[in-house]
Design a protein around this motif. Structure first.
Motif, PDB file in Angstrom:
ATOM      1  N   LEU A   1       0.808  -1.221   0.000  1.00 35.39           N
ATOM      2  CA  LEU A   1       0.000   0.000   0.000  1.00 35.39           C
ATOM      3  C   LEU A   1       0.840   1.269   0.000  1.00 35.39           C
ATOM      4  N   PHE A   2       2.043   1.195   0.577  1.00 38.67           N
ATOM      5  CA  PHE A   2       2.908   2.376   0.645  1.00 38.67           C
ATOM      6  C   PHE A   2       4.343   1.922   0.867  1.00 38.67           C
ATOM      7  N   PRO A   3       5.309   2.539   0.180  1.00 37.04           N
ATOM      8  CA  PRO A   3       5.243   3.714  -0.693  1.00 37.04           C
ATOM      9  C   PRO A   3       4.828   3.361  -2.117  1.00 37.04           C
ATOM     10  N   ARG A   4       4.582   4.392  -2.909  1.00 29.85           N
ATOM     11  CA  ARG A   4       4.265   4.258  -4.332  1.00 29.85           C
ATOM     12  C   ARG A   4       5.374   4.922  -5.152  1.00 29.85           C
ATOM     13  N   ASN A   5       5.267   4.835  -6.446  1.00 24.95           N
ATOM     14  CA  ASN A   5       6.247   5.454  -7.347  1.00 24.95           C
ATOM     15  C   ASN A   5       5.959   6.948  -7.450  1.00 24.95           C
ATOM     16  N   GLU A   6       6.263   7.660  -6.355  1.00 26.80           N
ATOM     17  CA  GLU A   6       5.981   9.084  -6.269  1.00 26.80           C
ATOM     18  C   GLU A   6       7.132   9.793  -5.569  1.00 26.80           C
TER      19      GLU A   6
ATOM     20  N   VAL B   1       6.394   1.861   5.538  1.00 28.27           N
ATOM     21  CA  VAL B   1       6.308   0.752   4.588  1.00 28.27           C
ATOM     22  C   VAL B   1       5.108  -0.066   5.042  1.00 28.27           C
ATOM     23  N   VAL B   2       4.033  -0.055   4.250  1.00 29.05           N
ATOM     24  CA  VAL B   2       2.770  -0.642   4.687  1.00 29.05           C
ATOM     25  C   VAL B   2       2.315  -1.724   3.708  1.00 29.05           C
TER      26      VAL B   2
ATOM     27  N   THR C   1       9.455  -4.588  -7.361  1.00 32.34           N
ATOM     28  CA  THR C   1      10.323  -3.447  -7.084  1.00 32.34           C
ATOM     29  C   THR C   1       9.547  -2.151  -7.256  1.00 32.34           C
ATOM     30  N   THR C   2       9.618  -1.300  -6.261  1.00 34.06           N
ATOM     31  CA  THR C   2       9.023   0.036  -6.324  1.00 34.06           C
ATOM     32  C   THR C   2      10.129   1.070  -6.149  1.00 34.06           C
ATOM     33  N   VAL C   3      10.163   2.037  -7.040  1.00 34.99           N
ATOM     34  CA  VAL C   3      11.144   3.116  -6.965  1.00 34.99           C
ATOM     35  C   VAL C   3      10.408   4.411  -6.608  1.00 34.99           C
TER      36      VAL C   3
END
Length: 267
Positions: free
Chosen positions: A40-45, A55-56, A147-149
């Motif tokens: 749910l968090f973080p996102r690509n923002e 970190v959820v 992977t989330t950036v």
């Protein structure tokens, strides 16, 4: 791994266990059913620096973590290298263990949250890598790697957990789903189902609870995070300094502190 590292890992697991919402007596789902993990968090923002960058993860049908022996494994690093000073390795949540030891049935969906300190790195690109580890037919395996950036910048937006799961963006969340067809055995998994991350949202009450518990306990880090502030309940100047007592019950905090003291003693 040193004693302090064991304490940090155990403390993170303890924090995850405390995220169980008491009083939800929902029964295990009728099989076949879907076990799903959503980031749910973080996102690509782009986010503003924070001493508690959350970190959820959300777990849908958490009781199904038990036959899978499921856990979430994750790492995070700042910059282009997993050996960077901002590297956090070996992060994880023992979902199976949390469900087994919870004093009441975990709420569905079940939220798991940690926090890292990005204040020391006010401008940079971060990577969060994660996967679901599970065990069937006698050996551990894991899901596909995700992977989330995201970017941390002084001009970034403030953290907003509710907005991260709003109806217009929830469908883009990273998710892994498992089709559980039987309670045990090698044939317990059916064809992979379609994920539904929009079924897991963070409302204002959940966001307040997550933020308050994080503020009360400080940043949660792991063994490779010596350059970050770990287990420090004293925020930098200008940051929130205490949990709202209307959100986190005193009994919960006393239990947390007692357990942390026991862990330090054992280590």
């Amino acid at each position: 791994m040193g004693a302090s590292s064991h304490v940090r890992f155990a403390f993170a697991a303890l924090m995850a266990s405390l995220m169980t919402v008491m009083g939800d007596k929902s029964a295990s789902p009728t099989l076949p059913a879907t076990f799903e993990v959503d980031l749910l968090f973080p996102r690509n923002e782009t986010y503003a620096p924070s001493w508690l960058m959350p970190v959820v993860f959300a777990i849908q049908n958490p009781s199904l973590a038990v036959p899978l022996s499921a856990s979430i494994q994750w790492s995070m690093w700042e910059g282009n290298s997993t050996r960077s000073p901002g590297h956090i390795g070996g992060g994880g949540f023992d979902v199976d263990g949390d469900v087994r030891t919870a004093t009441s049935t975990p709420k569905n969906p079940y939220m798991l949250s940690g926090a890292v300190n990005t204040i020391s790195y006010p401008d940079g690109v971060w990577t969060l890598a994660w996967y679901v580890q599970y065990n069937i037919c006698g050996g551990p395996t894991h899901s596909e790697n995700f992977t989330t950036v995201f970017t941390v910048s002084k001009s970034g937006k403030a953290i907003d957990l509710e907005a991260a799961t709003s109806s217009d963006v929830c469908g883009a969340a990273q998710a892994q789903a498992f089709n559980i067809t039987s309670p045990w055995g090698c044939g317990m998994l059916g064809p992979s189902p379609t994920t539904n991350p929009c079924a897991a949202t963070i409302d204002s009450a959940a966001a307040s609870s997550l933020s308050a518990l994080a503020r009360a306990t400080g940043a949660i880090c792991t063994s490779y995070s010596s350059n970050l502030t770990c287990l420090d309940p004293s925020p930098p100047p200008g940051q929130p300094s205490a949990a709202n007592p209307r959100v986190v019950a005193a009994s919960t905090l006393l239990t947390l502190l007692a357990a942390l003291g026991a862990l330090i003693h054992l280590a």
